[in-house]
Design a protein around this motif. Structure first.
Motif, short mmCIF file in Angstrom:
data_model
loop_
_atom_site.label_atom_id
_atom_site.label_comp_id
_atom_site.label_asym_id
_atom_site.label_seq_id
_atom_site.Cartn_x
_atom_site.Cartn_y
_atom_site.Cartn_z
N HIS A 81 -4.86 -3.37 -8.37
CA HIS A 81 -4.92 -1.90 -8.47
C HIS A 81 -6.22 -1.33 -7.92
O HIS A 81 -6.24 -0.24 -7.35
CB HIS A 81 -4.69 -1.46 -9.92
CG HIS A 81 -5.74 -1.95 -10.87
ND1 HIS A 81 -6.87 -1.23 -11.18
CD2 HIS A 81 -5.82 -3.09 -11.60
CE1 HIS A 81 -7.60 -1.91 -12.04
NE2 HIS A 81 -6.98 -3.04 -12.32
N HIS A 110 4.07 -4.61 -11.55
CA HIS A 110 2.66 -4.26 -11.67
C HIS A 110 2.53 -2.79 -12.11
O HIS A 110 2.38 -1.88 -11.29
CB HIS A 110 1.94 -4.50 -10.36
CG HIS A 110 2.06 -5.91 -9.86
ND1 HIS A 110 1.64 -7.00 -10.60
CD2 HIS A 110 2.57 -6.42 -8.70
CE1 HIS A 110 1.88 -8.11 -9.92
NE2 HIS A 110 2.44 -7.78 -8.78
N GLU A 111 2.55 -2.59 -13.41
CA GLU A 111 2.62 -1.24 -13.98
C GLU A 111 1.42 -0.38 -13.60
O GLU A 111 1.56 0.80 -13.28
CB GLU A 111 2.76 -1.33 -15.50
CG GLU A 111 2.99 0.02 -16.17
CD GLU A 111 3.31 -0.12 -17.65
OE1 GLU A 111 2.85 0.73 -18.43
OE2 GLU A 111 4.01 -1.09 -18.02
N GLU A 112 0.22 -0.95 -13.64
CA GLU A 112 -0.98 -0.17 -13.34
C GLU A 112 -0.96 0.31 -11.89
O GLU A 112 -1.37 1.45 -11.60
CB GLU A 112 -2.23 -1.00 -13.63
CG GLU A 112 -3.50 -0.18 -13.71
CD GLU A 112 -4.65 -0.93 -14.33
OE1 GLU A 112 -5.75 -0.35 -14.46
OE2 GLU A 112 -4.47 -2.12 -14.70
N GLN A 115 1.62 3.15 -11.64
CA GLN A 115 1.04 4.39 -12.15
C GLN A 115 0.15 5.05 -11.11
O GLN A 115 0.25 6.27 -10.87
CB GLN A 115 0.21 4.09 -13.41
CG GLN A 115 0.99 3.65 -14.63
CD GLN A 115 0.07 3.29 -15.79
OE1 GLN A 115 -1.12 3.57 -15.78
NE2 GLN A 115 0.64 2.64 -16.80
#
Length: 260
Positions: A81, A110-112, A115
């Protein structure tokens, strides 16, 4: 030089440049290869140095038949990120030529990174469908909390939910199928065409055990002439099974995809 890039050794890169009596800016297209290697090996200092010296952030380094994607797609697929933010701040394109970075990030769970990309204007629809495609249940739930409407029309004539259910069936993921149906995605429909019906998709592109699973959830059985659909990859044809992350998707292995 590339070995020094992979290790993040700025001092060695400088020694090599001095021995060549040249500068980073004079390396031409080789700078792009250095950028790809630096991103792939999570070497932020090297990435920063290359971008400061004019390296094209949106270049496709291995363009001659090797589709690794642009730098931001690689960073997104790895979940880096901090590198994604750096590349975005230097003008990285959200619609990378080979694959949008939001797709790579969501498929990998990969959530971050997802976001961050959404903050910069990436497509929520692409993120949702790609999370389903990658078997990423935790990310699917996060996107639903962010307000994804599965009944909304997507970029195609299908709703977002219908498109996602299609991917869940093709990638043989009962958990995703169940979640989407619980959200109200129709399991029996002919919209926009009969070929978009979940059972037809299952019989054409998935596997017998997925067909049986859909039947157990209330899907209507459909007759499908497989002789008229030559692009099928039924599970009975073991050499044609879908691969995801190096895993052949079967009744035994489907849970491994999002988990490992």
């Amino acid at each position: 030089m590339l070995a020094a890039v992979r290790g993040g050794h700025l001092s060695i890169i400088e020694i090599i440049l001095q021995s060549m009596e040249t500068s980073v800016r004079e390396l031409g297209a080789f700078r792009e290869e250095m950028l790809w290697e630096a991103v792939r090996h999570d070497q932020e200092a090297v990435v920063q140095m290359l971008l400061v010296h004019g390296t094209d952030v949106n270049a496709l380094p291995y363009a001659n038949g090797r589709d690794h994607g642009c730098a931001i797609k690689i960073a997104a697929s790895q979940g880096y990120h901090h590198l994604v933010r750096t590349l975005l701040d230097h003008g990285a394109d959200l619609d990378c030529e080979s694959q949008a970075p939001i797709i790579a990030a969501a498929q990998g769970g990969h959530e971050e990174v997802v976001q961050l990309l959404l903050e910069y204007g990436a497509s929520m629809e692409e993120a949702f469908i790609s999370a389903v495609d990658g078997g990423q249940v935790h990310l699917l739930k996060y996107l639903l909390k962010r307000g994804v409407d599965v009944q909304a029309k997507g970029q195609s004539s299908q709703t977002i939910g219908m498109k996602a259910l299609e991917r869940a069936i093709i990638t043989k993921n009962p958990a995703m199928i169940s979640i989407l149906i619980d959200l109200g995605v129709p399991i029996n429909h002919d919209n926009p065409t009969p070929y978009d019906n979940p059972m037809v998709i299952a019989k054409t592109f998935s596997a017998e055990w997925i067909v049986n699973y859909l039947l157990s959830l209330g899907a209507e059985d459909r007759e499908v002439d497989l002789d008229e659909t030559p692009d099928t990859f039924l599970e009975d044809c073991y050499n044609l099974q879908m691969l995801r992350g190096g895993i052949r998707l079967t009744e035994r292995t489907w849970e491994w995809v999002g988990k490992y």
